[in-house]
Design a protein around this motif. Structure first.
Motif, mmCIF file in Angstrom:
data_model
loop_
_atom_site.group_PDB
_atom_site.id
_atom_site.type_symbol
_atom_site.label_atom_id
_atom_site.label_comp_id
_atom_site.label_asym_id
_atom_site.label_seq_id
_atom_site.Cartn_x
_atom_site.Cartn_y
_atom_site.Cartn_z
ATOM 1 N N THR A 63 0.834 -1.204 0.000
ATOM 2 C CA THR A 63 0.000 0.000 0.000
ATOM 3 C C THR A 63 0.864 1.248 0.000
ATOM 4 N N ALA A 64 1.880 1.249 0.859
ATOM 5 C CA ALA A 64 2.757 2.414 0.974
ATOM 6 C C ALA A 64 3.450 2.723 -0.343
ATOM 7 N N LEU A 65 4.003 1.701 -0.987
ATOM 8 C CA LEU A 65 4.750 1.913 -2.232
ATOM 9 C C LEU A 65 3.829 2.287 -3.394
ATOM 10 N N LEU A 66 2.698 1.625 -3.502
ATOM 11 C CA LEU A 66 1.757 1.968 -4.572
ATOM 12 C C LEU A 66 1.231 3.387 -4.399
ATOM 13 N N LYS A 67 0.981 3.769 -3.155
ATOM 14 C CA LYS A 67 0.476 5.117 -2.867
ATOM 15 C C LYS A 67 1.563 6.159 -3.123
ATOM 16 N N GLN A 68 2.784 5.902 -2.635
ATOM 17 C CA GLN A 68 3.882 6.856 -2.755
ATOM 18 C C GLN A 68 4.234 7.151 -4.214
ATOM 19 N N PHE A 69 4.272 6.106 -5.034
ATOM 20 C CA PHE A 69 4.677 6.274 -6.429
ATOM 21 C C PHE A 69 3.488 6.367 -7.384
ATOM 22 N N THR A 76 -9.382 1.356 -5.926
ATOM 23 C CA THR A 76 -9.184 -0.069 -6.211
ATOM 24 C C THR A 76 -8.098 -0.707 -5.343
ATOM 25 N N MET A 77 -7.585 0.025 -4.357
ATOM 26 C CA MET A 77 -6.466 -0.477 -3.559
ATOM 27 C C MET A 77 -6.781 -1.793 -2.838
ATOM 28 N N PRO A 78 -7.907 -1.915 -2.089
ATOM 29 C CA PRO A 78 -8.161 -3.182 -1.405
ATOM 30 C C PRO A 78 -8.234 -4.374 -2.352
ATOM 31 N N GLY A 79 -8.939 -4.211 -3.473
ATOM 32 C CA GLY A 79 -9.039 -5.293 -4.443
ATOM 33 C C GLY A 79 -7.692 -5.638 -5.053
ATOM 34 N N THR A 80 -6.900 -4.620 -5.370
ATOM 35 C CA THR A 80 -5.581 -4.843 -5.957
ATOM 36 C C THR A 80 -4.679 -5.600 -4.993
ATOM 37 N N LEU A 81 -4.692 -5.229 -3.729
ATOM 38 C CA LEU A 81 -3.880 -5.915 -2.718
ATOM 39 C C LEU A 81 -4.257 -7.393 -2.632
ATOM 40 N N ASN A 82 -5.545 -7.674 -2.540
ATOM 41 C CA ASN A 82 -5.994 -9.058 -2.400
ATOM 42 C C ASN A 82 -5.718 -9.889 -3.649
ATOM 43 N N VAL A 83 -6.062 -9.360 -4.811
ATOM 44 C CA VAL A 83 -5.871 -10.115 -6.052
ATOM 45 C C VAL A 83 -4.387 -10.345 -6.345
ATOM 46 N N SER A 84 -3.584 -9.292 -6.215
ATOM 47 C CA SER A 84 -2.175 -9.385 -6.610
ATOM 48 C C SER A 84 -1.342 -10.299 -5.723
ATOM 49 N N GLY A 187 -7.890 -4.220 3.405
ATOM 50 C CA GLY A 187 -6.489 -3.852 3.213
ATOM 51 C C GLY A 187 -5.654 -3.921 4.473
ATOM 52 N N ILE A 188 -6.235 -4.374 5.581
ATOM 53 C CA ILE A 188 -5.444 -4.541 6.794
ATOM 54 C C ILE A 188 -4.836 -5.940 6.759
ATOM 55 N N GLY A 189 -3.527 -6.032 6.758
ATOM 56 C CA GLY A 189 -2.853 -7.314 6.658
ATOM 57 C C GLY A 189 -3.177 -8.226 7.825
ATOM 58 N N LEU A 190 -3.214 -9.533 7.565
ATOM 59 C CA LEU A 190 -3.561 -10.484 8.609
ATOM 60 C C LEU A 190 -2.347 -10.932 9.419
ATOM 61 N N TYR A 191 -1.141 -10.814 8.854
ATOM 62 C CA TYR A 191 0.040 -11.380 9.491
ATOM 63 C C TYR A 191 0.283 -10.859 10.906
ATOM 64 N N ALA A 192 0.390 -9.548 11.064
ATOM 65 C CA ALA A 192 0.732 -8.985 12.373
ATOM 66 C C ALA A 192 -0.310 -9.325 13.440
ATOM 67 N N PRO A 193 -1.611 -9.069 13.195
ATOM 68 C CA PRO A 193 -2.586 -9.414 14.230
ATOM 69 C C PRO A 193 -2.709 -10.924 14.464
ATOM 70 N N CYS A 194 -2.543 -11.730 13.424
ATOM 71 C CA CYS A 194 -2.629 -13.182 13.590
ATOM 72 C C CYS A 194 -1.438 -13.693 14.403
ATOM 73 N N MET A 195 -0.270 -13.126 14.163
ATOM 74 C CA MET A 195 0.908 -13.522 14.938
ATOM 75 C C MET A 195 0.709 -13.161 16.408
ATOM 76 N N ALA A 196 0.144 -11.974 16.663
ATOM 77 C CA ALA A 196 -0.131 -11.565 18.040
ATOM 78 C C ALA A 196 -1.135 -12.517 18.687
ATOM 79 N N LEU A 197 -2.149 -12.930 17.930
ATOM 80 C CA LEU A 197 -3.157 -13.861 18.438
ATOM 81 C C LEU A 197 -2.525 -15.212 18.797
ATOM 82 N N VAL A 198 -1.680 -15.724 17.911
ATOM 83 C CA VAL A 198 -1.006 -17.005 18.140
ATOM 84 C C VAL A 198 -0.150 -16.960 19.405
#
Length: 293
Positions: A63-69, A76-84, A187-198
């Motif tokens: 998100t940061a890189l696509l937005k910055q550049f 279309t950001m949420p869809g692009t993140l999920n599909v890509s 568009g909120i990534g699952l990794y960080a919160p899922c790792m905290a949950l685990v």
């Protein structure tokens, strides 16, 4: 059971890939592809999916890189993140699910919960207007930044040595992963919160990898098909990130395997907060009204 899980994931991903490629080819034939630079967007996909394989997560930095550049638009950001990121993440899941031992019931229950959450969430997010997307992603990125800071400062439990859950803890894990699956479509990534949950539930830190990558791998094809059918994604950016992202995953998993990531994680936190601020800034701007002919 593991063979069944991976077979279902393979079939689900194949279904998504057929839908995605057909939509891309039709748009290309009809000259409806978006304008982002394929190589530049591909470089973003390589970089973010490389570090995604090492456990940092790809949604926030992408998100940061696509937005910055200015490589795609906010609508279309949420869809692009999920599909890509779908196919690169599925590849990660196959790698980690087969390598790290985890209780089958815990794994299957959490994967199913995330997938159902994503299916429900994607249909809602695909219909949101750009202002709601900007506000939602601004808030979501701040949440991710807070969780990452808490993890870096050791505010969360360090985890235990269990490889599975039962009883109340399993129910909590299922409900939480359902919610994370729904939020991921925004568009909120699952990794960080899922790792905290685990960690909080006393599972071994290593278990986070097959659970969080498997959760994403199952929920993303299901959610992404909805985004493709709604046309709520950037086709060209998604294809570039997919192609180069797969290369990044393979290099990270089989060649690099590990890096000193502490400094990089702090850098990612800074970038996430900056991007969140940019989303709020875009949200605060009035929508331009087109003059009538």
């Amino acid at each position: 059971m593991l063979t069944i899980v991976l077979s279902v994931l393979g079939l689900l991903t194949l279904y998504f890939a057929i839908i995605f490629v057909k939509d891309y080819m039709l748009a290309s034939k009809e000259n409806r592809l978006e304008k982002p630079n394929f190589l530049a967007t591909g470089a973003v996909g390589f970089f973010t999916n490389f570090f995604d394989t090492l456990g940092i997560g790809s949604f926030a930095p992408t998100t940061a890189l696509l937005k910055q550049f200015k490589l795609t638009n906010d609508r279309t950001m949420p869809g692009t993140l999920n599909v890509s990121c779908t196919i690169p993440v599925v590849l990660e899941a196959f790698i980690f699910i087969t390598v790290i031992k985890v209780d089958t019931l815990t794994l299957v229950a959490m994967l199913a919960a995330a997938t159902i959450g994503a299916i429900i969430g994607a249909g809602f997010v695909a219909k949101l207007d750009v202002k709601k997307i900007q506000l939602g992603m601004g808030v979501a990125l701040l949440i991710v930044a807070f969780i990452m800071i808490a993890q870096q400062l050791k505010m969360f439990p360090a985890g235990g040595d269990a490889i599975g859950l039962t009883g109340g803890k399993l129910i909590v894990a299922i409900i939480a992963n359902f919610m994370l699956g729904a939020l991921m479509t925004l568009g909120i990534g699952l990794y960080a919160p899922c790792m905290a949950l685990v960690f909080a539930l006393g599972l071994s830190p290593a278990i986070a990898f097959p659970i969080m990558m498997g959760s994403c791998a199952f929920l993303m094809p299901a959610a992404s098909v909805k985004f493709v059918k709604e046309g709520a994604y950037d086709r060209k950016a998604s294809m570039a990130i997919t192609v180069f992202g797969v290369v990044g995953v393979l290099i990270a998993a089989y060649i690099v395997k590990s890096l000193p990531l502490e400094i990089l994680k702090w850098l990612v936190v800074v970038v996430i907060i900056y991007t969140s601020a940019m989303m709020f800034k875009s949200y605060s701007k009035p929508v331009a009204i087109k003059a009538k002919a």
